[in-house]
Design a protein around this motif. Structure first.
Motif, short mmCIF file in Angstrom:
data_model
loop_
_atom_site.label_atom_id
_atom_site.label_comp_id
_atom_site.label_asym_id
_atom_site.label_seq_id
_atom_site.Cartn_x
_atom_site.Cartn_y
_atom_site.Cartn_z
N GLU A 266 41.42 41.58 34.51
CA GLU A 266 40.49 41.93 35.44
C GLU A 266 39.39 41.14 35.15
O GLU A 266 39.53 40.77 33.85
CB GLU A 266 39.67 43.26 36.06
N THR A 320 33.43 45.22 44.20
CA THR A 320 33.79 44.06 44.54
C THR A 320 33.29 43.15 45.23
O THR A 320 34.63 42.17 44.51
CB THR A 320 34.75 45.31 45.81
N ARG A 323 34.36 40.88 42.34
CA ARG A 323 35.65 40.56 41.42
C ARG A 323 36.21 38.92 41.51
O ARG A 323 35.60 38.41 43.02
CB ARG A 323 36.37 41.66 42.19
N GLN A 325 39.70 37.20 42.43
CA GLN A 325 41.26 38.11 42.37
C GLN A 325 41.69 36.77 42.21
O GLN A 325 42.30 35.51 42.02
CB GLN A 325 41.33 38.06 43.81
N SER A 327 45.36 34.31 40.70
CA SER A 327 46.53 33.75 41.26
C SER A 327 47.42 32.52 41.16
O SER A 327 46.71 32.98 39.82
CB SER A 327 46.06 33.42 42.82
#
Length: 422
Positions: A266, A320, A323, A325, A327
């Motif tokens: 993460e 959030t 964050r 993300q 891919s």
């Protein structure tokens, strides 16, 4: 250079907040790669591994014994014409800096200036702000990782003001009233941002005798188990930070900033003017090629509270927002994951290749720096006619406009590759 892919030697930074001895991934990688003259001391902290061309601690090309920037300056095709033009890299400096961080103690409450502010600070205080570049950065967890990251939504800060009297005591009633009115509104407009700025400034500039007395009372209350329900998520963090930095004003930032907990794989991104403090864990970190930091707490280093207060964005949002993300990496198979923050200087791809498998990456428009964090294998190019053996801890450079294939042997291969494209 004779080859478009070659090994480079990173540098190790020993800061007080680093993990000790071989508990640090920095020390583990440096040892596994056999860095010259590197001997681990179990009682010493190993905080950062630098991979890049920043003049503070540049990587070296061991085959020629010269800094990477000199090599790239003499061989501009390794960077690529488009990247050189876009980022003014004629001198051989890459637009990004890649690091491994191993965090035992919290880093400072800090932010990084935007490009224009960085130029001004460098001109005014070149001994403190040593380059004119901005420093947006991304942290990608290698182990469980915790951090303070960006301002909390205003209602959450307002809740802390109502249930944590020691925190509220640092804010005047008039400032608290304006802030509570702003927190009750759905819009984070200019007035709300100013209210947040006023609260943050009041806390960070509180008189030392006042905030130390309030912090002592807060710690005593938490140690006695008298926390309110709303405080339970940050109680242990307050006690931990007080052990590391007793009596430090930065501890009150737990009531102002998001407390994030990341698992391996993460990531978070922090743009200019976003307050943060890394608390614990091992991470890959990538940033624009700069070392500019504006500090204000949880540090023995110089604190520049006026510049920190004046340059923050005062954007309040859940964690959030920060964050990144992951891919799929375009042009690769299932073994590569892309982390692409919203800035042009860098992206990072994680490559996890199972034993006896391979992963091919298409040619990228710009250069890359990569590190092996687990396993063994090789990287090949030119139709696999050329290859370089790889093992844990080794760092290598990949030229622009070059397709590459990663092959794993033994138990597999894990590589983190930072790159830039124009």
């Amino acid at each position: 250079m004779a080859t478009p892919i070659f090994k480079i030697t990173p540098t190790v930074q020993q800061y007080d907040w680093g993990k000790l001895g071989l508990s640090s991934k920095v020390a583990q990688f440096a040892t596994a790669a056999g860095l010259a003259d590197f001997v681990v001391d179990d009682s010493s902290p190993y905080a950062e591994l630098w991979m890049g061309t920043h003049p503070k601690s540049p990587s070296v090309v061991p085959s020629i014994g010269k800094p990477l920037s000199q090599c790239l300056n003499k061989n501009p095709t390794l960077i690529g014409e488009a990247v050189i033009k876009k980022f003014s890299s004629e001198d051989g400096n890459l637009p990004f800096l890649f690091k491994v961080l191993a965090i035992e103690k919290a880093l400072s409450i800090q932010s990084h200036p935007d490009l224009e502010t960085a130029k001004v600070l460098h001109t005014q205080q070149p001994d403190i702000y040593k380059d004119p570049n901005h420093k947006p950065e991304m942290a990608l967890a290698l182990t469980p990782f915790t951090a303070l990251c960006g301002f909390l939504p205003l209602p959450q800060i307002a809740a802390y003001l109502s249930v944590t009297p020691e925190f509220a005591a640092l804010v005047t009633p008039s400032i608290a009233k304006r802030f509570n009115l702003a927190a009750a509104s759905a819009d984070l407009d200019a007035e709300a941002k100013q209210a947040l700025k006023d609260v943050f400034s009041a806390v960070m500039t509180a008189e030392e005798t006042e905030f130390k007395a309030q912090l002592k009372a807060l710690v005593a209350r938490y140690q006695a188990g008298n926390e309110r329900d709303e405080e339970r998520d940050v109680k242990d963090l307050v006690l931990k930070l007080d052990e590391q930095f007793p009596g430090d004003i930065g501890i009150f930032c737990v009531y102002l900033l998001n407390y994030v907990k990341l698992q391996p794989g993460e990531a978070i991104f922090l743009g200019a003017g976003e307050p943060h403090a890394y608390v614990s864990g091992d991470i890959m970190e990538c940033m624009a090629n700069s070392d500019n930091v504006i500090r204000a707490g949880l540090t023995p280093k110089l604190r520049d509270i006026p510049n920190l207060v004046s340059t923050l964005t005062y954007t309040a949002a859940p964690a959030t927002k920060h964050r990144v993300q992951p891919s799929p990496f375009p042009g690769a198979s299932t073994y590569s994951t892309l982390y692409d923050p919203p800035i042009p200087e860098f992206s990072v791809v994680q490559v996890v290749v199972p034993a006896e498998h391979h992963e091919s990456h298409p040619a990228l428009e710009g250069p890359s720096i990569a590190i092996v964090t687990e396993g063994n294998g090789s990287v090949s190019w030119g139709g696999k006619s050329d290859s370089l053996e790889l093992s844990k801890g080794e760092v290598f450079f990949v030229s622009a406009d070059l397709a590459a294939t990663f092959t794993a042997v033994g138990e597999g291969l894990v590589v983190y590759r930072a790159f830039v494209e124009a």
